[in-house]
Design an enzyme around this catalytic site. Sequence first.
Site, short mmCIF file in Angstrom:
data_model
loop_
_atom_site.label_atom_id
_atom_site.label_comp_id
_atom_site.label_asym_id
_atom_site.label_seq_id
_atom_site.Cartn_x
_atom_site.Cartn_y
_atom_site.Cartn_z
N LEU A 61 0.82 -1.15 -0.09
CA LEU A 61 0.03 -0.04 0.17
C LEU A 61 0.85 1.70 -0.06
O LEU A 61 1.57 1.12 0.75
CB LEU A 61 -0.76 0.49 1.16
CG LEU A 61 -1.74 -0.82 1.24
CD1 LEU A 61 -2.38 -0.95 2.78
CD2 LEU A 61 -2.81 -1.17 0.57
N ASP A 62 0.31 2.52 -0.69
CA ASP A 62 1.19 3.71 -0.93
C ASP A 62 1.35 4.18 0.52
O ASP A 62 0.53 3.56 1.25
CB ASP A 62 0.62 4.50 -1.29
CG ASP A 62 0.27 4.61 -3.11
OD1 ASP A 62 1.22 3.50 -3.24
OD2 ASP A 62 -0.39 5.20 -3.35
N LYS A 63 2.60 4.52 1.04
CA LYS A 63 3.17 5.46 1.95
C LYS A 63 1.23 5.85 3.15
O LYS A 63 0.88 6.01 3.99
CB LYS A 63 4.05 6.07 2.88
CG LYS A 63 4.37 6.49 3.53
CD LYS A 63 5.67 7.56 3.66
CE LYS A 63 5.66 8.45 5.03
NZ LYS A 63 6.93 9.19 4.85
#
Length: 243
Positions: A61-63
Amino acid sequence: MVLVIYEDENFIAVDKPAGLLVHKTPNSKELTLVDWLVERYPEIKNVGDDPKLRPGIVHRLDKDTSGILIVARTQRFFSYFKELFQKHEIKKTYLALVHGELKPRQGIIEKAISLKLGTVCRTIYKGKLEKPAVTEYRLLKFFQYNQYNTLSAIADKVLYFSLVELIPKTGRTHQLRVHLASIGHPVAGDRLYGRQENPWNLKRQFLHAQSIEFSLPNRSRIKIEADLPDDLQEIIDSLNKKS
């Protein structure tokens, strides 16, 4: 805070908070989800295609995206999950709040995504390493937000937002954010692909991995869910009051 939503001898599912990298990048020195995992589940150190960098990590997942992430505890289950992803047999569902009123209310965005030359951004326009990308979407609720001047009871600006359910059929980097921006409805708070103001001064994109669903080797079906985090739920509550 990382929450363990599900755990057995083969894998765990965690609710990753926004602001936490999944694993280290060349320029990062901050603590990551992998650091947290290895401390609590040391057996994953030898699991994966690149266990030194991302032990046990099957997907990312993106940050600044929150929500469900599954982590393999054994090489056998890492290979099993990898095969499920390659065959598109894992169903992931996201929630996003986007700018504007999404029309039509449901549909499919099918636009190839590539790496924008000279950047880390993705684009639907011609770039490097172009790959097909498909996203299903469904409008859940439409909101009108009246923004008032502090000195007046009259709304001086009307903003519109749509709460959307998203099901990615492919797993490209930044896919959901790029696809939504490409149809004129960027994710609220997305500073990379949106850059539109939001009345809550949200510093992260309103994107949450709500659930993941797949079949186990014994053919039983499992669905794991994560509630909206408080910062995003508060925004929905404020919209409900104003709609």
